[in-house]
Design a protein around this motif. Structure first.
Motif, PDB file in Angstrom:
ATOM      1  N   ILE A   1       0.845  -1.270  -0.067  1.00  0.00           N
ATOM      2  CA  ILE A   1      -0.031   0.081   0.156  1.00  0.00           C
ATOM      3  C   ILE A   1       1.005   1.266  -0.037  1.00  0.00           C
ATOM      4  O   ILE A   1       0.782   2.198  -0.731  1.00  0.00           O
ATOM      5  CB  ILE A   1      -1.034  -0.210   1.130  1.00  0.00           C
ATOM      6  CG1 ILE A   1      -1.915  -0.968   0.913  1.00  0.00           C
ATOM      7  CG2 ILE A   1      -1.608   1.275   1.187  1.00  0.00           C
ATOM      8  CD1 ILE A   1      -2.786  -1.339   2.298  1.00  0.00           C
TER       9      ILE A   1
ATOM     10  N   ARG B   1       2.460   2.207  -3.112  1.00  0.00           N
ATOM     11  CA  ARG B   1       1.470   2.570  -4.245  1.00  0.00           C
ATOM     12  C   ARG B   1       0.864   1.493  -5.009  1.00  0.00           C
ATOM     13  O   ARG B   1       0.455   1.841  -6.247  1.00  0.00           O
ATOM     14  CB  ARG B   1       1.634   3.956  -4.840  1.00  0.00           C
ATOM     15  CG  ARG B   1       2.039   5.126  -3.881  1.00  0.00           C
ATOM     16  CD  ARG B   1       0.742   5.518  -3.253  1.00  0.00           C
ATOM     17  NE  ARG B   1       0.828   6.721  -2.289  1.00  0.00           N
ATOM     18  CZ  ARG B   1       0.872   6.893  -1.014  1.00  0.00           C
ATOM     19  NH1 ARG B   1       0.210   5.780  -0.627  1.00  0.00           N
ATOM     20  NH2 ARG B   1       0.866   8.087  -0.387  1.00  0.00           N
TER      21      ARG B   1
ATOM     22  N   ASP C   1      -8.626  -2.855  -2.006  1.00  0.00           N
ATOM     23  CA  ASP C   1      -8.554  -3.386  -3.558  1.00  0.00           C
ATOM     24  C   ASP C   1      -8.518  -4.825  -2.999  1.00  0.00           C
ATOM     25  O   ASP C   1      -7.481  -5.508  -2.299  1.00  0.00           O
ATOM     26  CB  ASP C   1      -7.101  -2.990  -4.123  1.00  0.00           C
ATOM     27  CG  ASP C   1      -7.090  -3.603  -5.452  1.00  0.00           C
ATOM     28  OD1 ASP C   1      -7.855  -4.536  -5.808  1.00  0.00           O
ATOM     29  OD2 ASP C   1      -6.168  -3.154  -6.308  1.00  0.00           O
TER      30      ASP C   1
ATOM     31  N   LYS D   1      -4.300   0.006  -3.557  1.00  0.00           N
ATOM     32  CA  LYS D   1      -5.178   0.676  -2.559  1.00  0.00           C
ATOM     33  C   LYS D   1      -5.308  -0.420  -1.420  1.00  0.00           C
ATOM     34  O   LYS D   1      -5.600  -1.597  -1.553  1.00  0.00           O
ATOM     35  CB  LYS D   1      -6.318   1.289  -3.157  1.00  0.00           C
ATOM     36  CG  LYS D   1      -6.349   2.067  -4.261  1.00  0.00           C
ATOM     37  CD  LYS D   1      -5.967   3.679  -4.015  1.00  0.00           C
ATOM     38  CE  LYS D   1      -6.044   4.447  -4.993  1.00  0.00           C
ATOM     39  NZ  LYS D   1      -5.197   5.491  -4.540  1.00  0.00           N
TER      40      LYS D   1
END
Length: 126
Positions: free
Chosen positions: A62, A65, A71, A68
């Motif tokens: 996370i 990046r 997700d 998310k």
């Protein structure tokens, strides 16, 4: 003078991802990762728990990046490539993520894909 960054591009069973634990982001704070030292100490001492490994890898993905927090692909990635594989492999990855967050990686090589073991060698964690 070498500048260190607090992330690493790691090649692992889940592919190649940027892993980072930005301590200023609120997701790690909400999940107890605001202070990485207790987890790092447990991992260094070989006293890690499955939760330590899973949460560090999840937070690292996370923070880098790659996903998310909400997700569903993140949950599948962690399950398939951490929980369903040898835990020692996941522990080495978690250790590399934490060591990069605590000690940093030289900026000139941080974006070069490396294995968790190579990252640990860079920061003296092997």
């Amino acid at each position: 003078m070498t500048t260190n960054v607090l992330y690493a591009q790691i090649q692992w069973s889940g592919g190649e991802h940027k892993f980072s634990l930005p301590m200023h982001d609120e997701w790690p704070l909400r999940h107890g990762l605001n202070d990485p030292y207790p987890r790092l100490k447990r991992i260094l001492d070989g006293e890690w728990t499955v939760i330590d490994v899973v949460e560090v890898v999840r937070a690292g993905l996370i923070g880098g990046r790659a996903f998310k927090a909400a997700d569903p692909a993140l949950t599948l990635m962690v399950r398939d490539h951490v929980e369903k594989r040898p835990l020692a492999e996941g522990a080495a990855l978690a250790k590399a993520i934490l060591m990069a967050a605590v000690f940093g990686i030289p900026a000139e090589i941080a974006d070069k894909p490396q294995s968790a073991i190579e990252v640990l060698e860079l920061v003296g964690g092997v």
